[in-house]
Write a protein that holds these residues in place. Structure first.
Motif: not given
Length: 262
Positions: A129-144, A186-188, A190-197
């Motif tokens: 497994m390799y380092k994930p990108k944060t797009g998944v977190a941003k989509m989830a937080l923005e879409a609820g 807090r979808s804006g 970056m540290k939160v998006l990284r933590w969620v991801t």
């Protein structure tokens, strides 16, 4: 979408069951309705049809836009098929184009659909497994919507009879949904998006048991780390720290007692 269900029920599901004999665990964890993101590790391209074939809900994958724009006959057929079954193009060029390109994905979630994401961004070069990108977190937080961790094992293709590539007894494990709705505002950050991801991928890792390498897979496949020893980058799990605290509110300077202009 009729075409999706026809291809799935008449082609992909019966062929997958007959040829690959997959096993599935945790399907009861998939919510029966409502917007949902399925975050999956990525060992082979076979997961793009195997996972949807093994669940009852319709699944949409964002597909890189270049695949829809191929000029060859084979490329046009692939593009036609993806459009016919409702998959959506994703512009990865960056900037406004990439942001606008997420609109179809966000609409699927708003309509209560299921979106599949491979946070690693590309297939693993060696099964780790390799380092994930944060797009998944941003989509989830923005879409609820919640994120469902999905682990796949044994989905790598091997040469079978007559050299035909096959998967041998692949497995799909569905974890329990993860709810990050309390971080929607807090979808804006970056540290939160990284933590969620990282929390999402740590949950996927628990399902698969993969070793984790804390670099992006593209660096290991195509970049300066290609064919290098990645041992120094091996970590027990993605992330692992505490949720970043909320930024302290900015102090508002008081004007009480200030000299007023004449």
């Amino acid at each position: 979408m009729l075409a999706y269900h026809l291809f799935k029920n008449l082609l992909f599901t019966p062929i997958s069951r007959a040829v690959f004999h997959p096993w599935v665990r945790g399907e009861q964890n998939i919510p029966e309705e409502g917007g949902l993101i399925m975050a999956c590790n990525h060992l082979s391209y076979g997961e793009t049809f195997l996972v949807p074939a093994m669940i009852t809900r319709r699944m949409t994958f964002p597909v890189k836009a270049e695949i829809f724009q191929q000029k060859s006959i084979g490329g046009r057929i692939v593009g036609w098929f993806l459009k016919t079954v409702g998959q959506v193009p994703l512009d990865r060029s960056g900037g406004r184009a990439s942001a606008d390109g997420l609109s179809p994905v966000q609409q699927v979630l708003a309509d209560g659909g299921v979106v599949g994401i491979f946070p690693e961004g590309t297939r693993s070069p060696d099964g780790r497994m390799y380092k994930p990108k944060t797009g998944v977190a941003k989509m989830a937080l923005e879409a609820g919507v919640p994120i469902l961790p999905v682990g796949t094992v044994g989905t790598e293709f091997r040469k079978g009879l007559f050299g035909i590539p096959v998967m041998k007894r692949p497995g799909i494990i569905f974890g329990e949904p993860l709810d990050f709705s309390h971080l929607a505002d807090r979808s804006g950050e970056m540290k939160v998006l990284r933590w969620v991801t990282d929390e999402v991928m740590a949950a996927v890792q628990q399902l698969t048991g993969q070793e984790y390498v804390d670099v992006y897979a593209t660096r290991a496949k195509f970049g300066e780390l290609k064919d290098k020893d990645l041992t120094p980058f091996v970590r027990p799990r993605p992330g692992g720290g505490e949720l970043p605290p909320r930024p302290a509110p900015r102090a508002v300077e008081s004007t009480a007692g200030a000299e007023q202009p004449a």
